[in-house]
Scaffold this active site. Sequence first.
Site, PDB file in Angstrom:
ATOM      1  N   ILE A   1       0.827  -1.206   0.000  1.00 47.66           N
ATOM      2  CA  ILE A   1       0.000   0.000   0.000  1.00 47.66           C
ATOM      3  C   ILE A   1       0.862   1.258   0.000  1.00 47.66           C
ATOM      4  O   ILE A   1       0.489   2.284  -0.561  1.00 47.66           O
ATOM      5  CB  ILE A   1      -0.983  -0.002   1.197  1.00 47.66           C
ATOM      6  CG1 ILE A   1      -2.044   1.086   1.035  1.00 47.66           C
ATOM      7  CG2 ILE A   1      -0.240   0.171   2.515  1.00 47.66           C
ATOM      8  CD1 ILE A   1      -2.979   0.873  -0.111  1.00 47.66           C
TER       9      ILE A   1
ATOM     10  N   SER B   1      10.803   0.032   8.922  1.00 46.67           N
ATOM     11  CA  SER B   1      10.183  -1.193   8.446  1.00 46.67           C
ATOM     12  C   SER B   1      11.188  -2.334   8.543  1.00 46.67           C
ATOM     13  O   SER B   1      12.371  -2.152   8.225  1.00 46.67           O
ATOM     14  CB  SER B   1       9.709  -1.023   7.001  1.00 46.67           C
ATOM     15  OG  SER B   1       9.006  -2.155   6.558  1.00 46.67           O
ATOM     16  N   ARG B   2      10.721  -3.506   8.953  1.00 50.10           N
ATOM     17  CA  ARG B   2      11.638  -4.639   9.125  1.00 50.10           C
ATOM     18  C   ARG B   2      12.236  -5.114   7.812  1.00 50.10           C
ATOM     19  O   ARG B   2      13.403  -5.492   7.758  1.00 50.10           O
ATOM     20  CB  ARG B   2      10.902  -5.810   9.783  1.00 50.10           C
ATOM     21  CG  ARG B   2      10.564  -5.610  11.250  1.00 50.10           C
ATOM     22  CD  ARG B   2       9.878  -6.837  11.803  1.00 50.10           C
ATOM     23  NE  ARG B   2       8.647  -7.146  11.063  1.00 50.10           N
ATOM     24  CZ  ARG B   2       7.925  -8.252  11.259  1.00 50.10           C
ATOM     25  NH1 ARG B   2       8.318  -9.158  12.136  1.00 50.10           N
ATOM     26  NH2 ARG B   2       6.817  -8.449  10.570  1.00 50.10           N
TER      27      ARG B   2
ATOM     28  N   LYS C   1      -6.134   2.664   7.272  1.00 48.64           N
ATOM     29  CA  LYS C   1      -7.336   1.966   7.707  1.00 48.64           C
ATOM     30  C   LYS C   1      -7.062   0.474   7.891  1.00 48.64           C
ATOM     31  O   LYS C   1      -6.198  -0.079   7.185  1.00 48.64           O
ATOM     32  CB  LYS C   1      -8.494   2.214   6.737  1.00 48.64           C
ATOM     33  CG  LYS C   1      -8.306   1.584   5.344  1.00 48.64           C
ATOM     34  CD  LYS C   1      -8.775   0.147   5.287  1.00 48.64           C
ATOM     35  CE  LYS C   1      -8.414  -0.515   4.006  1.00 48.64           C
ATOM     36  NZ  LYS C   1      -8.685  -1.967   4.001  1.00 48.64           N
TER      37      LYS C   1
ATOM     38  N   ASP D   1     -11.452  -6.427   6.000  1.00 49.93           N
ATOM     39  CA  ASP D   1     -10.357  -5.547   5.595  1.00 49.93           C
ATOM     40  C   ASP D   1     -10.753  -4.747   4.359  1.00 49.93           C
ATOM     41  O   ASP D   1     -10.610  -3.515   4.349  1.00 49.93           O
ATOM     42  CB  ASP D   1      -9.085  -6.356   5.355  1.00 49.93           C
ATOM     43  CG  ASP D   1      -7.933  -5.481   4.891  1.00 49.93           C
ATOM     44  OD1 ASP D   1      -7.346  -4.789   5.734  1.00 49.93           O
ATOM     45  OD2 ASP D   1      -7.635  -5.487   3.681  1.00 49.93           O
TER      46      ASP D   1
END
Length: 307
Positions: free
Chosen positions: A14, A36-37, A90, A168
Amino acid sequence: MTPIKLAIAGVGKIVYDQHAPAIAGNPDFQLVATASRNHSIDGVTAFKTMAEMLDSGTQIDAISLCMPPQYRYEAAHQALLAGKHVFLEKPPGATLSEVESLKALAAEQGVTLFASWHSRHAPAVQVLKRHLEQHAPRRVEVIWREDVRHWHPDQEWIWQPGGLGVFDPGINALSIVTEILPQPMFLKQATLEVPANRQTPIAARLAFTDALATDVQADFDWRQTGEQTWDIVIDTASTHLHLKKGGHELWIDQAPSELPVEGEYPSLYAHFCQLIRNKSSDVDVAPLRHVADAFMLGEHVVTDAFV
């Protein structure tokens, strides 16, 4: 005016598809870091964790949180305590209580909290809302069907508690319906189909009404193949309305409507900027509340295992 220095936590599909292009096209923001990993954005300073990013000394005014909802509360709590404005992808959290806690903390810290609902910013939504202000809806039918294998390949978090399953995508439809209907709606009945090997639903059928007895039916399904379906059909006393493609087309009495061109995520970031400049927040939990009601009131039906 000086650009807002923005970071993103939780880099994935996203972010690459929507957030990064929208930010790049908005001169009010400057993307300065990511946390971020596993992923990063070319040319942007990358950290592995939120804590590492916040402790780095990098000047950051605001953070967009795009990790799965089960992990969002901790990250948002850290960001707000550090005095950062926060954009929540969201759904805004795994539970309503989490979001209410974050809302209170943002107010205490004097920073912006934005619970974003990107489908509300589709070009047809506000046009349809204005129409329904003049023509009361009598019946609403929502058909929201996707192929989960396409949109969430190998993502296990969506099938775990807090991942919402078919809600979702379904929450996008609920975000539109709660925006356009003149009266607040409430759930009467729900059936949730849960695969035998999963913990969240793959399909759901919902029935709502409101104080004016409007009939609102919703059909969410994650097993669709081929063309995806994101439609809302509404009948009033005098018009037949068909919102198509998730709010990017609107047909009134079989004729297409003229719509603005603005995209969803550019509009979201324009709104986020305005909230920050105005020192205000926007935390509407109505779509998530309806999902919570569905889990609480709905009949759970076990279906075949999904692989």
